[in-house]
Design a protein around this motif. Structure first.
Motif, short mmCIF file in Angstrom:
data_model
loop_
_atom_site.label_atom_id
_atom_site.label_comp_id
_atom_site.label_asym_id
_atom_site.label_seq_id
_atom_site.Cartn_x
_atom_site.Cartn_y
_atom_site.Cartn_z
N VAL A 1 44.07 67.02 -92.48
CA VAL A 1 44.14 65.64 -92.96
C VAL A 1 44.66 64.72 -91.84
CG1 VAL A 1 45.32 64.10 -94.58
CG2 VAL A 1 44.35 66.26 -95.38
N GLN A 2 45.67 65.17 -91.10
CA GLN A 2 46.19 64.37 -89.98
C GLN A 2 45.10 64.13 -88.94
OE1 GLN A 2 49.52 66.42 -88.29
NE2 GLN A 2 50.83 66.11 -90.08
N ASN A 3 44.37 65.17 -88.59
CA ASN A 3 43.32 65.03 -87.58
C ASN A 3 42.19 64.12 -88.06
OD1 ASN A 3 44.60 66.61 -85.64
ND2 ASN A 3 43.76 68.48 -86.48
N ALA A 4 41.78 64.27 -89.30
CA ALA A 4 40.74 63.40 -89.85
C ALA A 4 41.25 61.96 -89.91
CB ALA A 4 40.31 63.88 -91.23
N GLY A 5 42.54 61.79 -90.24
CA GLY A 5 43.14 60.45 -90.27
C GLY A 5 43.12 59.77 -88.92
N LYS A 6 43.34 60.53 -87.86
CA LYS A 6 43.29 59.96 -86.51
C LYS A 6 41.90 59.44 -86.19
CE LYS A 6 47.08 62.67 -84.65
NZ LYS A 6 47.49 63.74 -83.76
N PHE A 7 40.88 60.20 -86.60
CA PHE A 7 39.51 59.73 -86.39
C PHE A 7 39.24 58.48 -87.21
CE2 PHE A 7 38.78 64.25 -85.13
CZ PHE A 7 38.30 64.00 -83.86
N GLN B 1 32.62 71.24 -87.06
CA GLN B 1 33.56 71.74 -86.05
C GLN B 1 35.00 71.65 -86.55
OE1 GLN B 1 33.19 69.81 -82.27
NE2 GLN B 1 34.88 70.93 -81.37
N LEU B 2 35.34 70.52 -87.15
CA LEU B 2 36.71 70.32 -87.63
C LEU B 2 37.05 71.25 -88.79
CD1 LEU B 2 39.19 68.58 -86.96
CD2 LEU B 2 38.43 66.98 -88.71
N THR B 3 36.14 71.39 -89.74
CA THR B 3 36.41 72.28 -90.87
C THR B 3 36.34 73.74 -90.46
OG1 THR B 3 34.11 72.12 -91.62
CG2 THR B 3 35.72 70.63 -92.65
N GLY B 4 35.49 74.06 -89.46
CA GLY B 4 35.45 75.42 -88.93
C GLY B 4 36.78 75.77 -88.27
N ALA B 5 37.35 74.80 -87.55
CA ALA B 5 38.66 75.02 -86.92
C ALA B 5 39.73 75.20 -87.99
CB ALA B 5 38.99 73.85 -86.00
N PHE B 6 39.64 74.43 -89.07
CA PHE B 6 40.58 74.59 -90.19
C PHE B 6 40.48 76.01 -90.75
CE2 PHE B 6 40.66 74.60 -94.90
CZ PHE B 6 42.02 74.47 -95.09
N THR B 7 39.26 76.48 -90.94
CA THR B 7 39.04 77.83 -91.45
C THR B 7 39.64 78.87 -90.51
OG1 THR B 7 37.02 77.11 -92.55
CG2 THR B 7 37.29 79.48 -92.21
N SER C 1 43.73 75.54 -83.75
CA SER C 1 42.39 75.45 -83.17
C SER C 1 41.75 74.09 -83.40
CB SER C 1 41.49 76.55 -83.73
OG SER C 1 41.31 76.41 -85.11
N GLN C 2 42.32 73.29 -84.30
CA GLN C 2 41.79 71.95 -84.51
C GLN C 2 42.07 71.06 -83.31
OE1 GLN C 2 42.66 70.32 -88.49
NE2 GLN C 2 43.34 72.38 -89.04
N ARG C 3 43.22 71.25 -82.71
CA ARG C 3 43.58 70.46 -81.53
C ARG C 3 43.36 71.21 -80.23
NH1 ARG C 3 49.35 68.44 -83.66
NH2 ARG C 3 48.63 67.29 -85.44
N ASN C 4 43.34 72.54 -80.30
CA ASN C 4 43.21 73.35 -79.10
C ASN C 4 42.11 74.40 -79.28
OD1 ASN C 4 43.56 74.69 -76.71
ND2 ASN C 4 45.49 75.65 -77.29
N PRO C 5 40.84 73.99 -79.18
CA PRO C 5 39.74 74.94 -79.37
C PRO C 5 39.64 75.98 -78.26
CG PRO C 5 38.88 72.79 -78.76
CD PRO C 5 40.36 72.63 -78.95
N GLN C 6 40.40 75.82 -77.19
CA GLN C 6 40.36 76.79 -76.09
C GLN C 6 41.47 77.84 -76.19
OE1 GLN C 6 37.71 76.91 -74.21
NE2 GLN C 6 37.01 75.15 -75.39
#
Length: 106
Positions: A35-41, A52-58, A73-78
């Motif tokens: 929710v925080q990440n989606a709020g920033k967008f 991508q965002l919901t996959g990272a959530f999963t 992984s939502q903020r750090n996909p690497q």
């Protein structure tokens, strides 16, 4: 279907009411981050890839509940956990009994 019956009887104990209650805090924490990440967008008006965002959530939920590892992984996909998880399970369907067993019984 006999295959589904076997998978269900194997996995059902892992999703009992008590075990789901134990996982709720971890899942809610990951959901708060989503929710925080989606709020920033939303604040910036920037577009984003929902898959991508919901996959990272999963990925965060699986890492937290199945492996006891806190991965953002939502903020750090690497993150190494994310990179190696994608390599290992890149082309496997989430309906695969093998994947479900690996997740439930690490």
């Amino acid at each position: 279907n006999e295959d589904w019956k076997n998978v269900r009887s194997t996995l059902s104990p892992a999703f009992s009411g008590g075990k789901l209650r134990l996982m709720a805090e971890a899942i809610n924490s990951c959901a708060d981050l989503l929710v925080q990440n989606a709020g920033k967008f939303a604040e910036t008006g920037e577009s984003f890839d929902t898959k991508q965002l919901t996959g990272a959530f999963t990925m965060d939920v699986i890492a937290r509940t199945a492996f006891g590892t806190e991965v953002d992984s939502q903020r750090n996909p690497q993150d190494p956990f994310v990179v190696n998880g994608r390599k290992a399970f890149g082309d496997i369907s989430f309906a695969s009994p093998v994947l479900l067993l690996l997740i439930m019984f690490p």
